[in-house]
Write an enzyme that holds these catalytic residues in place. Structure first.
Site, PDB file in Angstrom:
ATOM      1  N   ASP A 122       0.848  -1.192   0.000  1.00  0.00           N
ATOM      2  CA  ASP A 122       0.000   0.000   0.000  1.00  0.00           C
ATOM      3  C   ASP A 122       0.886   1.244   0.000  1.00  0.00           C
ATOM      4  O   ASP A 122       2.010   1.211   0.507  1.00  0.00           O
ATOM      5  CB  ASP A 122      -0.873   0.034   1.264  1.00  0.00           C
ATOM      6  CG  ASP A 122      -2.039  -0.948   1.209  1.00  0.00           C
ATOM      7  OD1 ASP A 122      -2.309  -1.512   0.133  1.00  0.00           O
ATOM      8  OD2 ASP A 122      -2.687  -1.132   2.256  1.00  0.00           O
ATOM      9  N   ARG A 161      -1.288  -0.720  -8.588  1.00  0.00           N
ATOM     10  CA  ARG A 161      -2.671  -0.369  -8.253  1.00  0.00           C
ATOM     11  C   ARG A 161      -2.772   1.157  -8.331  1.00  0.00           C
ATOM     12  O   ARG A 161      -1.966   1.862  -7.727  1.00  0.00           O
ATOM     13  CB  ARG A 161      -3.028  -0.804  -6.826  1.00  0.00           C
ATOM     14  CG  ARG A 161      -4.401  -0.270  -6.382  1.00  0.00           C
ATOM     15  CD  ARG A 161      -4.581  -0.303  -4.868  1.00  0.00           C
ATOM     16  NE  ARG A 161      -4.569  -1.641  -4.345  1.00  0.00           N
ATOM     17  CZ  ARG A 161      -4.187  -1.928  -3.088  1.00  0.00           C
ATOM     18  NH1 ARG A 161      -3.790  -0.973  -2.257  1.00  0.00           N
ATOM     19  NH2 ARG A 161      -4.198  -3.180  -2.668  1.00  0.00           N
TER      20      ARG A 161
HETATM   21  P1  FDA Z   1     -14.357   9.204  -4.525  1.00  0.00           P
HETATM   22  O1  FDA Z   1     -13.772   9.419  -3.161  1.00  0.00           O
HETATM   23  O2  FDA Z   1     -14.464  10.355  -5.452  1.00  0.00           O
HETATM   24  O3  FDA Z   1     -15.742   8.506  -4.336  1.00  0.00           O
HETATM   25  C1  FDA Z   1     -16.579   8.248  -5.447  1.00  0.00           C
HETATM   26  C2  FDA Z   1     -17.853   7.612  -4.993  1.00  0.00           C
HETATM   27  O4  FDA Z   1     -17.550   6.352  -4.395  1.00  0.00           O
HETATM   28  C3  FDA Z   1     -18.600   8.343  -3.896  1.00  0.00           C
HETATM   29  O5  FDA Z   1     -19.381   9.378  -4.395  1.00  0.00           O
HETATM   30  C4  FDA Z   1     -19.393   7.203  -3.313  1.00  0.00           C
HETATM   31  O6  FDA Z   1     -20.493   6.898  -4.144  1.00  0.00           O
HETATM   32  C5  FDA Z   1     -18.435   6.068  -3.359  1.00  0.00           C
HETATM   33  N1  FDA Z   1     -17.689   5.944  -2.101  1.00  0.00           N
HETATM   34  C6  FDA Z   1     -16.425   6.342  -1.856  1.00  0.00           C
HETATM   35  N2  FDA Z   1     -16.066   6.028  -0.580  1.00  0.00           N
HETATM   36  C7  FDA Z   1     -17.164   5.448  -0.032  1.00  0.00           C
HETATM   37  C8  FDA Z   1     -17.463   4.895   1.259  1.00  0.00           C
HETATM   38  N3  FDA Z   1     -16.553   4.896   2.238  1.00  0.00           N
HETATM   39  N4  FDA Z   1     -18.692   4.367   1.467  1.00  0.00           N
HETATM   40  C9  FDA Z   1     -19.618   4.349   0.469  1.00  0.00           C
HETATM   41  N5  FDA Z   1     -19.407   4.857  -0.754  1.00  0.00           N
HETATM   42  C10 FDA Z   1     -18.202   5.395  -1.005  1.00  0.00           C
HETATM   43  N6  FDA Z   1      -5.303   5.186  -0.898  1.00  0.00           N
HETATM   44  C11 FDA Z   1      -3.983   5.409  -0.649  1.00  0.00           C
HETATM   45  O7  FDA Z   1      -3.581   6.563  -0.449  1.00  0.00           O
HETATM   46  N7  FDA Z   1      -3.103   4.368  -0.630  1.00  0.00           N
HETATM   47  C12 FDA Z   1      -3.479   3.092  -0.872  1.00  0.00           C
HETATM   48  O8  FDA Z   1      -2.651   2.183  -0.855  1.00  0.00           O
HETATM   49  C13 FDA Z   1      -4.863   2.847  -1.167  1.00  0.00           C
HETATM   50  N8  FDA Z   1      -5.319   1.602  -1.439  1.00  0.00           N
HETATM   51  C14 FDA Z   1      -6.619   1.425  -1.854  1.00  0.00           C
HETATM   52  C15 FDA Z   1      -7.056   0.159  -2.251  1.00  0.00           C
HETATM   53  C16 FDA Z   1      -8.340   0.004  -2.763  1.00  0.00           C
HETATM   54  C17 FDA Z   1      -8.772  -1.364  -3.236  1.00  0.00           C
HETATM   55  C18 FDA Z   1      -9.230   1.106  -2.825  1.00  0.00           C
HETATM   56  C19 FDA Z   1     -10.599   0.955  -3.390  1.00  0.00           C
HETATM   57  C20 FDA Z   1      -8.811   2.326  -2.379  1.00  0.00           C
HETATM   58  C21 FDA Z   1      -7.517   2.508  -1.874  1.00  0.00           C
HETATM   59  N9  FDA Z   1      -7.096   3.746  -1.429  1.00  0.00           N
HETATM   60  C22 FDA Z   1      -5.759   3.935  -1.148  1.00  0.00           C
HETATM   61  C23 FDA Z   1      -8.079   4.823  -1.153  1.00  0.00           C
HETATM   62  C24 FDA Z   1      -8.235   5.753  -2.339  1.00  0.00           C
HETATM   63  O9  FDA Z   1      -7.078   6.526  -2.511  1.00  0.00           O
HETATM   64  C25 FDA Z   1      -9.441   6.700  -2.124  1.00  0.00           C
HETATM   65  O10 FDA Z   1      -9.233   7.474  -0.970  1.00  0.00           O
HETATM   66  C26 FDA Z   1     -10.778   5.987  -1.980  1.00  0.00           C
HETATM   67  O11 FDA Z   1     -10.860   4.859  -2.822  1.00  0.00           O
HETATM   68  C27 FDA Z   1     -11.918   6.922  -2.372  1.00  0.00           C
HETATM   69  O12 FDA Z   1     -11.751   7.344  -3.716  1.00  0.00           O
HETATM   70  P2  FDA Z   1     -12.696   6.856  -4.946  1.00  0.00           P
HETATM   71  O13 FDA Z   1     -11.818   6.622  -6.106  1.00  0.00           O
HETATM   72  O14 FDA Z   1     -13.497   5.703  -4.517  1.00  0.00           O
HETATM   73  O15 FDA Z   1     -13.544   8.104  -5.330  1.00  0.00           O
END
Ligand code: FDA
Length: 321
Positions: free
Chosen positions: A129, A180
């Site tokens: 990560d 990733r």
């Molecule tokens: P965004 O935050 O814009 O969310 C888009 C939409 O997703 C929201 O409007 C909502 O519908 C849905 N959503 C998002 N979070 C939600 C929640 N908690 N509950 C319900 N719905 C939700 N970061 C990092 O800095 N280092 C890392 O190693 C990782 N590793 C990692 C692994 C995996 C498998 C994932 C999915 C994420 C990470 N992250 C991470 C976290 C990543 O950087 C980010 O903070 C979150 O995924 C939220 O960003 P989104 O791309 O989902 O979009």
């Protein structure tokens, strides 16, 4: 403000005692299915039955004493053995600071080394990560060092909000390493990171294309439908087969989207955290999306229509789990 309060609650022992002793603990299992390796294994088996692969993560970061860092290493050894014994469709994600990066690079090398050896024996992939930007260069340097030593079943995470990331994607693509891609979860200054969510999204799409075109089985980690759609559009336009990449999402988040993608023939891996440090992780998930409070309070909630009640979270002072 509300988000910061939730994060502060995540650090409060009194609040933890209340949540831990109420039915909320049971409901929190949607995001963190258990504290033990056995509970994690049960959750992974369920995910596998639903057509999802998984990555198991033992919750914890910023470990400063050797005993606890070693204990985290021991948990990963057990997890690797169980993945192997049960033939789970799963790999492992871990954080360097959990295994002692802040103690010393040499301690980390020893502690991580035994995890990597066991992963090799059990033929399991390990993802590192990515943490805050103070760790980016150190983490990538350690990764490249391991790569140069011949380790191959390892991969990194790159964050679209960092301005440096296009260069890092190009570097990893040249190496042949698995990446990733995520938006990034830490509060970062404008000197290193895009602040406007539209710029982060633009960067994500650009990096996603670099990874799909020239990368090596990238993981596109997002719950953002616009990012998912951009990925599908690019894959279809370029004739990139579903076997060449995977989507990744957090356990319990946007299960509707996970199911839909699997039904449509795309690969989806869920990131399943476990361990005794579930409480701050839960508070961070709630901070990202206050609508989840309704779920925890037992309301009847569907996941996707909540967007109109509460806009998606804005980038802020929160941390990834
Ligand atoms: P965004 O935050 O814009 O969310 C888009 C939409 O997703 C929201 O409007 C909502 O519908 C849905 N959503 C998002 N979070 C939600 C929640 N908690 N509950 C319900 N719905 C939700 N970061 C990092 O800095 N280092 C890392 O190693 C990782 N590793 C990692 C692994 C995996 C498998 C994932 C999915 C994420 C990470 N992250 C991470 C976290 C990543 O950087 C980010 O903070 C979150 O995924 C939220 O960003 P989104 O791309 O989902 O979009």
């Amino acid at each position: 403000m509300f988000r910061n309060s939730l994060i502060a609650l995540g650090q409060s022992n009194t609040a933890k005692a209340v949540v831990t002793r109420t039915p909320l603990r049971g409901m929190a299992r949607r995001f963190v299915p258990g504290e033990t390796v056995d509970e994690l294994v049960t959750a992974i088996e369920e995910a596998n039955r639903a057509g999802l692969t998984a990555t198991g993560n033992y919750l914890g970061e910023s470990v400063h004493d050797e005993a606890n860092a070693r204990r985290a290493g021991d948990v990963y050894l057990k997890l690797l053995d169980r993945i192997h014994e049960r033939q789970l469709l799963a790999n492992v994600s871990l954080k360097f600071t959990q295994l002692g990066q802040d103690i010393s690079e040499s301690f980390l090398a020893r502690n991580l080394g035994r995890v990597l050896e066991r992963a090799k024996e059990t033929r399991t992939f390990i993802r590192f990560d990515m943490e805050g930007s103070d760790y980016t260069q150190r983490t990538l340097d350690a990764f490249v060092h391991l790569w140069d030593e011949g380790w191959r079943d390892i991969g990194v995470v790159l964050q679209a909000y960092l301005k440096r990331t296009a260069g890092d994607v190009a570097h990893m693509n040249r190496l042949g390493a698995r990446v990733r891609l995520c938006k990034g979860a830490y509060a970062e200054p404008p000197s290193v990171a895009f602040q406007d969510p539209r710029e982060v999204d633009r960067s994500f799409v650009e990096l996603m294309k670099m990874l799909l075109d020239d990368g090596h089985y990238p993981g596109i980690a997002t719950h953002d439908e616009a990012m998912v759609q951009a990925t599908l559009d690019h894959a279809q336009a370029q004739g990139i087969a579903p076997e060449r990449f995977e989507f990744q999402m957090l356990h319990g988040v946007r299960r509707d989207l996970q199911e839909r993608l699997v039904r449509d023939g795309w690969r989806v891996r869920v990131y399943v955290p476990f361990g005794e440090h579930w409480y701050p992780y839960l508070m961070r998930r709630l901070a990202e999306r206050p609508a989840n409070m309704l779920f925890l309070a037992g309301s009847v909630v569907q996941e996707s229509p909540l967007g109109f009640l509460w806009p998606g979270r804005k980038r802020g002072n929160h941390r990834n789990g």
